[in-house]
Scaffold this active site. Structure first.
Site, PDB file in Angstrom:
ATOM      1  N   LYS A   1     -23.534 -17.024  33.034  1.00 55.50           N
ATOM      2  CA  LYS A   1     -25.237 -16.881  32.851  1.00 55.50           C
ATOM      3  C   LYS A   1     -25.358 -18.109  32.345  1.00 55.50           C
ATOM      4  O   LYS A   1     -24.909 -18.956  31.515  1.00 55.50           O
ATOM      5  CB  LYS A   1     -25.291 -15.554  31.900  1.00 55.50           C
ATOM      6  CG  LYS A   1     -25.134 -14.348  32.720  1.00 55.50           C
ATOM      7  CD  LYS A   1     -25.419 -13.075  31.783  1.00 55.50           C
ATOM      8  CE  LYS A   1     -25.372 -11.780  32.382  1.00 55.50           C
ATOM      9  NZ  LYS A   1     -26.166 -11.358  33.302  1.00 55.50           N
TER      10      LYS A   1
ATOM     11  N   ARG B   1     -21.444  -3.089  38.817  1.00 56.17           N
ATOM     12  CA  ARG B   1     -21.164  -2.111  39.964  1.00 56.17           C
ATOM     13  C   ARG B   1     -19.786  -2.034  40.268  1.00 56.17           C
ATOM     14  O   ARG B   1     -19.217  -1.227  41.059  1.00 56.17           O
ATOM     15  CB  ARG B   1     -21.829  -2.842  41.335  1.00 56.17           C
ATOM     16  CG  ARG B   1     -21.529  -4.187  41.875  1.00 56.17           C
ATOM     17  CD  ARG B   1     -22.560  -4.722  42.882  1.00 56.17           C
ATOM     18  NE  ARG B   1     -23.637  -5.292  41.808  1.00 56.17           N
ATOM     19  CZ  ARG B   1     -24.493  -5.945  42.550  1.00 56.17           C
ATOM     20  NH1 ARG B   1     -24.516  -6.224  43.603  1.00 56.17           N
ATOM     21  NH2 ARG B   1     -25.649  -6.325  41.575  1.00 56.17           N
TER      22      ARG B   1
END
Length: 495
Positions: free
Chosen positions: A270, A344
């Site tokens: 990130k 996920r």
């Protein structure tokens, strides 16, 4: 609950409604009216001469007008006829009470009042929630701490509703406490141990299972393991089993929470700005675990299983690389093209495991996508579900708590994006477009769901609070803990 001792450091919060139409007199709550009468109208007089009429959420303090209460805060409740607002998707009357009581309690807290009695304002539960939520401050690691305030209900017989509100708010504050904690103070192991301590007093109804790396490997949770392998911290799969139903064989409600205790993005690193906020990427696990703790405290007559796959997502020589293929618990292979789409992956294995309990319904909660923040901001959390019945229950709960939930689409278009992979059965990101990121994430999760009643709550947009929710201070919000509790309570009282 607080004692009834009153001292020089005792304050009182009283509600005032907005004038309606041509009303010439002030519109006070029942408790405020009685208080005013005991002073021969002195409170009304001071309210009239001390400034403009109190607007919703505003407060004003008076000193020395009552021998038992050196400080009295009058708070604006808005209109007395406020009710459920379809446009806002919440009960505005309850929200007005939470906002007003919070403002009054904070004002007295800043004056270093130690003990505050609170007007029920027509809804003791909402008043309690406003007080307890409004006073929360994460200062565990600071030398200078906020003045601690003890609250209690003022001259009302509705103690049960007040106590219920206290438990609801304390549950959300537990989630806030976990979400605010720095990642080095809340590793997967510390998270699991903290929750174990919180449910220790409910040992007769709650069982805690802290599953180790070896167990995770035995379960063939390859998707979960692919995320955890880059970190030095061992993963933990946390299970909470709450047995509250009179019939022990009753099918449980299964709640699954994303538990990334720090998310660097892995190899798909990130950007550094605001990465510190990723200490709260375990917000799903925090709200789920706090909900189970609260359900146990409320003694809800329902069986609940809370599941929290806990790990860090870190880059290292052992970390999963973009393009790697991993195998989930149900045997489906997944091409991991973006290691920052890790939530996920851990939820996929947890959902598969959750189905083994033959659940009445299964709800997963996760700070999953920035896309839902773009779509909804902090106004509501996005709900994706295959069940109209389940949506109804969650929607009702969100209206009561003011957390707000919003139904999002599960179109086949999004499924096609995640099932078209060059190397595997699935791809962990949408292949054709950046658009609809929250929807493609939900479509991915649906590939691991066979239950007829499943819902996915994407809470990334409501993870933190600036000034969107007036009764929450700036910081991690703990939303939607109260909605999950209210939802469970609703199911508990259904046939």
């Amino acid at each position: 609950m607080a004692t009834t001792h009153r001292s020089l450091s005792t304050g009182l919060v009283l509600g005032v409604f907005e004038k309606e139409g041509d009303e010439s007199s002030l519109h006070l709550t029942e408790a405020a009216t009685r208080f005013d009468q005991s002073l021969s109208g002195k409170l009304s007089e001071l309210l009239k001469i001390s400034g403009p009429a109190l607007k919703k959420g505003k407060s004003r303090v008076f000193y020395g007008i009552h021998k038992d209460f050196p400080c009295v805060a009058a708070v604006g409740l808005g209109k007395s006829n406020a009710s459920v607002c379809g446009a806002e998707n919440c009960d505005t009357s309850k929200e007005n009470i939470r906002e007003a009581v919070s403002a009054g309690c904070r004002l007295l807290q800043d004056l270093e009042v130690k003990h505050v009695e609170v007007d029920a304002c027509g809804d003791a539960q909402s008043a309690a929630e406003g007080a307890i939520l409004g006073l929360f401050q994460y200062d565990q690691l600071k030398a200078k701490k906020k003045n601690k305030v003890i609250t209690q209900l003022y001259e009302s017989t509705d103690i049960p509703r007040w106590e219920k509100g206290v438990l609801y708010a304390e549950g959300q504050n537990l989630a806030r406490l976990l979400m605010e904690a720095p990642a080095n103070h809340l590793t997967p192991t510390i998270f699991a141990n903290t929750i174990e301590e919180k449910v220790a007093s409910h040992g007769e109804t709650v069982t805690v299972k802290k599953r180790s790396l070896a167990w995770i490997e035995e379960q063939k949770m390859g998707a979960f393991l692919s995320v955890s392998r880059g970190s030095e911290e061992p993963p933990v799969f946390l299970e909470l089993h709450y047995r509250g139903a009179p019939d022990s064989s009753q099918a449980p409600l299964v709640l699954v929470g994303k538990g990334i205790t720090f998310d660097s993005g892995g190899i798909s690193l990130k950007p550094s700005p605001s990465m510190d906020a990723m200490r709260a990427d375990m917000g799903g696990a925090a709200t789920v675990c706090a909900s189970v703790v609260t359900a146990a405290a409320l003694k809800l007559p329902i069986n609940i299983i809370g599941l929290a796959p806990l790990c860090e997502n870190m880059p290292s020589g052992k970390a999963t690389k973009p393009g790697d293929v991993v195998t989930a618990k149900n045997g489906k292979t997944i091409q991991v093209d973006n290691t920052d789409a890790e939530g996920r992956l851990i939820l996929a294995d947890a959902l598969c495991y959750g189905h083994t309990f033959n659940p009445r319904a299964i709800v997963d909660v996760a700070t999953l996508t920035g896309a839902v923040d773009v779509a909804l901001g902090s106004a509501a959390c996005g709900v994706f579900t295959n069940s109209d019945w389940l949506w109804e229950q969650l929607h009702k709960a969100g209206i009561v708590t003011g957390d707000r939930v919003w139904r999002m689409p599960l179109f086949q278009h999004y499924t096609r994006q995640v099932t078209d992979s060059q190397l595997a059965d699935l791809n962990n990101i949408g292949k054709y477009s950046r658009s609809g990121g929250a929807c493609t994430a939900a479509a991915f999760l649906r590939e691991f769901v066979t239950a007829p009643h499943w819902a996915h709550l994407d809470i990334a947009g409501v993870m933190s609070n600036k000034d969107e929710v007036p009764y929450l201070r700036k910081g991690m919000s703990g939303r939607p803990t109260r909605t999950l509790v209210e939802f469970a309570a609703g199911l508990a009282h259904k046939d």
